[in-house]
Design a protein around this motif. Structure first.
Motif, PDB file in Angstrom:
ATOM      1  N   GLY A  52       0.790  -1.090  -0.126  1.00 11.11           N
ATOM      2  CA  GLY A  52       0.022  -0.210  -0.111  1.00 11.11           C
ATOM      3  C   GLY A  52       0.691   1.174   0.091  1.00 11.11           C
ATOM      4  O   GLY A  52       1.706   1.351   0.857  1.00 11.11           O
ATOM      5  N   CYS A  53       0.615   2.223  -1.166  1.00 10.78           N
ATOM      6  CA  CYS A  53       1.592   3.434  -0.963  1.00 10.78           C
ATOM      7  C   CYS A  53       0.743   4.575  -1.731  1.00 10.78           C
ATOM      8  O   CYS A  53      -0.185   4.235  -2.236  1.00 10.78           O
ATOM      9  CB  CYS A  53       2.790   2.942  -1.775  1.00 10.78           C
ATOM     10  N   ALA A  54       1.227   5.713  -1.310  1.00 16.14           N
ATOM     11  CA  ALA A  54       0.609   6.861  -1.994  1.00 16.14           C
ATOM     12  C   ALA A  54       1.784   7.362  -2.720  1.00 16.14           C
ATOM     13  O   ALA A  54       3.075   7.409  -2.350  1.00 16.14           O
ATOM     14  CB  ALA A  54       0.467   7.965  -0.657  1.00 16.14           C
ATOM     15  N   LYS A  55       1.461   7.643  -4.170  1.00 19.65           N
ATOM     16  CA  LYS A  55       2.478   8.506  -4.955  1.00 19.65           C
ATOM     17  C   LYS A  55       2.067   9.581  -5.733  1.00 19.65           C
ATOM     18  O   LYS A  55       1.070   9.656  -5.921  1.00 19.65           O
ATOM     19  CB  LYS A  55       2.847   7.166  -5.847  1.00 19.65           C
ATOM     20  N   ALA A  59       5.239  17.185 -13.928  1.00 16.53           N
ATOM     21  CA  ALA A  59       6.190  18.022 -14.218  1.00 16.53           C
ATOM     22  C   ALA A  59       5.942  19.287 -13.826  1.00 16.53           C
ATOM     23  O   ALA A  59       4.988  20.076 -13.814  1.00 16.53           O
ATOM     24  CB  ALA A  59       6.312  17.778 -15.683  1.00 16.53           C
ATOM     25  N   LYS A  60       7.065  19.815 -13.176  1.00 12.92           N
ATOM     26  CA  LYS A  60       7.020  21.486 -12.839  1.00 12.92           C
ATOM     27  C   LYS A  60       8.251  22.102 -13.596  1.00 12.92           C
ATOM     28  O   LYS A  60       9.380  22.159 -13.180  1.00 12.92           O
ATOM     29  CB  LYS A  60       7.285  21.678 -11.432  1.00 12.92           C
ATOM     30  N   GLY A  61       7.849  22.618 -14.852  1.00  9.40           N
ATOM     31  CA  GLY A  61       8.839  23.162 -15.736  1.00  9.40           C
ATOM     32  C   GLY A  61       9.541  22.067 -16.317  1.00  9.40           C
ATOM     33  O   GLY A  61       9.287  21.106 -16.721  1.00  9.40           O
ATOM     34  N   LYS A  62      11.027  22.156 -16.071  1.00 11.29           N
ATOM     35  CA  LYS A  62      11.751  21.041 -16.443  1.00 11.29           C
ATOM     36  C   LYS A  62      12.158  20.033 -15.462  1.00 11.29           C
ATOM     37  O   LYS A  62      12.784  19.044 -15.890  1.00 11.29           O
ATOM     38  CB  LYS A  62      13.267  21.323 -17.048  1.00 11.29           C
ATOM     39  N   GLN A  63      11.459  20.295 -14.279  1.00 12.99           N
ATOM     40  CA  GLN A  63      11.726  19.304 -13.094  1.00 12.99           C
ATOM     41  C   GLN A  63      11.046  18.557 -12.983  1.00 12.99           C
ATOM     42  O   GLN A  63       9.480  18.447 -13.372  1.00 12.99           O
ATOM     43  CB  GLN A  63      11.937  20.075 -11.787  1.00 12.99           C
ATOM     44  N   ARG A  64      10.989  17.000 -12.682  1.00 13.84           N
ATOM     45  CA  ARG A  64      10.195  16.018 -12.552  1.00 13.84           C
ATOM     46  C   ARG A  64       9.963  15.890 -11.035  1.00 13.84           C
ATOM     47  O   ARG A  64      10.836  15.230 -10.582  1.00 13.84           O
ATOM     48  CB  ARG A  64      10.473  14.633 -13.220  1.00 13.84           C
ATOM     49  N   CYS A  65       8.854  16.109 -10.497  1.00 13.68           N
ATOM     50  CA  CYS A  65       8.666  16.239  -9.135  1.00 13.68           C
ATOM     51  C   CYS A  65       7.815  14.752  -8.822  1.00 13.68           C
ATOM     52  O   CYS A  65       7.104  14.272  -9.290  1.00 13.68           O
ATOM     53  CB  CYS A  65       7.545  17.357  -8.589  1.00 13.68           C
ATOM     54  N   ARG A  66       8.500  14.170  -7.745  1.00 10.90           N
ATOM     55  CA  ARG A  66       7.875  12.848  -7.327  1.00 10.90           C
ATOM     56  C   ARG A  66       8.245  12.593  -6.167  1.00 10.90           C
ATOM     57  O   ARG A  66       9.210  12.752  -5.431  1.00 10.90           O
ATOM     58  CB  ARG A  66       8.773  11.734  -8.292  1.00 10.90           C
ATOM     59  N   GLU A  67       7.202  11.743  -5.510  1.00 12.78           N
ATOM     60  CA  GLU A  67       7.178  11.669  -3.925  1.00 12.78           C
ATOM     61  C   GLU A  67       6.347  10.410  -3.698  1.00 12.78           C
ATOM     62  O   GLU A  67       5.394   9.960  -4.347  1.00 12.78           O
ATOM     63  CB  GLU A  67       6.538  12.661  -3.144  1.00 12.78           C
ATOM     64  N   GLU A  68       6.823   9.444  -2.769  1.00 12.95           N
ATOM     65  CA  GLU A  68       6.088   8.295  -2.304  1.00 12.95           C
ATOM     66  C   GLU A  68       6.059   8.119  -0.958  1.00 12.95           C
ATOM     67  O   GLU A  68       7.181   8.080  -0.359  1.00 12.95           O
ATOM     68  CB  GLU A  68       6.937   7.167  -3.166  1.00 12.95           C
ATOM     69  N   ILE A  69       5.098   7.404  -0.269  1.00 10.17           N
ATOM     70  CA  ILE A  69       4.933   7.140   0.996  1.00 10.17           C
ATOM     71  C   ILE A  69       4.163   5.591   1.162  1.00 10.17           C
ATOM     72  O   ILE A  69       3.299   5.414   0.593  1.00 10.17           O
ATOM     73  CB  ILE A  69       4.149   7.981   1.660  1.00 10.17           C
ATOM     74  N   ASP A 271       0.398  12.801   3.838  1.00  9.22           N
ATOM     75  CA  ASP A 271       1.204  13.995   3.723  1.00  9.22           C
ATOM     76  C   ASP A 271       1.683  14.778   2.431  1.00  9.22           C
ATOM     77  O   ASP A 271       1.957  15.534   2.377  1.00  9.22           O
ATOM     78  CB  ASP A 271       2.606  13.462   4.455  1.00  9.22           C
ATOM     79  N   ILE A 272       1.259  13.953   1.418  1.00 10.79           N
ATOM     80  CA  ILE A 272       1.588  14.232   0.050  1.00 10.79           C
ATOM     81  C   ILE A 272       0.223  14.322  -0.996  1.00 10.79           C
ATOM     82  O   ILE A 272       0.554  14.974  -1.917  1.00 10.79           O
ATOM     83  CB  ILE A 272       2.611  13.278  -0.744  1.00 10.79           C
ATOM     84  N   ILE A 273      -0.529  14.061  -0.264  1.00 10.27           N
ATOM     85  CA  ILE A 273      -1.854  13.944  -1.100  1.00 10.27           C
ATOM     86  C   ILE A 273      -3.105  14.466  -0.073  1.00 10.27           C
ATOM     87  O   ILE A 273      -3.337  13.701   0.806  1.00 10.27           O
ATOM     88  CB  ILE A 273      -2.637  12.803  -1.965  1.00 10.27           C
TER      89      ILE A 273
END
Length: 401
Positions: A52-55, A59-69, A271-273
């Motif tokens: 079980g995970c939240a992900k 994309a924010k401009g040229k940056q790829r934003c990624r976070e997972e719990i 915390d991320i969603i």
């Protein structure tokens, strides 16, 4: 889900209770891994994973934003019952036979899980994965998702308390003052469930030269956080509207209702969603920005039981909505019923073409119309009034100042 391979006919996961739509914290997830082979196959290990995970990913401009719990991590090795195994623990599966590996595990206790969710830039998902290991062959995997819905009771003191507010806006035309508009609104509680009605008490005033329209809508706000950045996605779910208000006039809503549509419950513990809701009450002003008041909502899973907020909503009627008087909210009904208008014959002169009164730029809403022709209202039905003499004391009615 069936994973087809060269030597596999069936490799899938089934749950013991296929009718179960969702699981809660503390529930047991149990089922079987079904295997049927086309050729004789040696299996060295069969592993079961509960994940079980939240992900969040965007994309924010040229940056790829990624976070997972991670919210669930379970791993175990399962075996066939009443089936001989070699000294190394491996088993031989033969064609024509169906094999079942049983598994089961408990979900973490309340407060450690987040409800399943799938949004525009992220998700919360749960699944069971089976991993078959074979000598000199690639590992085979199959997966089956399951839903988690954490209970959210709206019958708490915080969610049963009334909420409201007031907003006003000065309107200008070519930098020249053009009066102002204001709204005052309240609802009797903050917690609701799918299908319930939200009753709105509100007062709208218009002193500008334009015709304004009061409206209300349920808004969903999805908040995604990754790599220290925040992305917000807003969506209007359902809406209602009131009558247009011409210059120098006001209007009031008494328990105007808007139904909560079929939506996912609020997600507040991740915390991320985060999934938040609000009741947006606003006034559409032609040629100007809207006047907006947002009242926070919490959409739960345990419906309102009818107790707890009655005292709050009754006591709130003694005060005001915002800073204005509540006399416009609590109307006193007359002691006797008014005359019936059901027998009045409809005046055919009202059947005239309607002409648009105001262009409304909100998508999905119908335009406002007015009747362009002149007409006379039919006379009111006749009725009589009787003066009552109380205790024969000669009491008389006095005018209300």
């Amino acid at each position: 889900m069936v994973a087809m391979a060269k030597r596999m006919k069936i490799f899938e996961i089934v749950f013991n209770d296929p009718t179960k739509t969702f699981y809660c914290s503390g529930d047991k997830v149990a089922g079987k891994i079904l295997v049927e082979v086309l050729e004789m196959t040696r299996v060295t290990a069969m592993k079961v994973l509960g994940v079980g995970c939240a992900k969040v990913e965007y994309a924010k401009g040229k940056q790829r934003c990624r976070e997972e719990i991670d919210y669930l991590k379970y791993e175990d090795v399962v075996h066939l019952d009443d089936h001989p195994a070699d000294t190394d623990g491996s088993v031989i599966l033969r064609p024509g036979n169906k094999y079942e590996y049983s598994f089961g595990f408990e979900l973490p206790q309340q407060g450690q899980l987040v409800s399943s969710y799938k949004g525009k830039f992220g998700y919360v998902q749960y699944f069971v994965k089976a991993i078959m290991e074979r000598p000199s062959h690639p590992v085979l995997e199959c997966k089956r998702h399951f839903e988690v819905e954490e209970p959210l009771d709206v019958n708490t003191p915080d969610l049963l308390s009334p909420t409201g507010g007031m907003k006003e806006k000065k309107v200008t035309c070519m930098f020249i003052p053009d009066g102002q508009v204001s709204l005052n609104a309240k609802i009797d509680r903050r917690g609701f469930c799918e299908g319930e009605e939200i009753c709105i008490d509100a007062k709208f005033e218009n002193t500008c030269s334009r015709i304004v329209v009061p409206k209300a809508a349920i808004i969903a706000k999805q908040i995604y956080q990754a790599n220290g950045r925040t992305k917000v996605f807003r969506q209007k779910l359902s809406s209602v509207r009131g009558n247009h208000i011409i210059s120098g006039m006001c209007d009031a809503w008494q328990s105007k209702s808007i139904r909560v549509p079929k939506i996912k419950p609020s997600i507040l513990g991740c915390d991320i969603i985060r999934v938040e809701y609000a009741l947006m009450i606003y006034m559409h002003i032609p040629g100007s920005d809207k006047l907006v008041l947002e009242l926070p909502l919490v959409i739960g899973t345990v419906p309102y039981n009818g107790f707890g907020s009655r005292t709050n909503s009754m006591s709130s009627q003694d005060g005001s909505v915002g800073t204005s008087s509540a006399s416009w909210v609590s109307l006193r009904m007359p002691s006797s019923a008014p005359p019936s208008y059901c027998d009045i014959r409809r005046d055919n002169s009202l059947e005239q073409p309607l002409t648009p009164l105001l262009d409304d730029y909100d998508g999905g809403d119908s335009p406002i119309f007015m009747n362009a022709s002149q007409f006379q209202f039919p006379p009111l039905p006749t009725y009589s009034e009787v003066d009552e003499d109380y205790n024969n004391c000669g009491a008389r009615m006095l005018p209300v100042c």
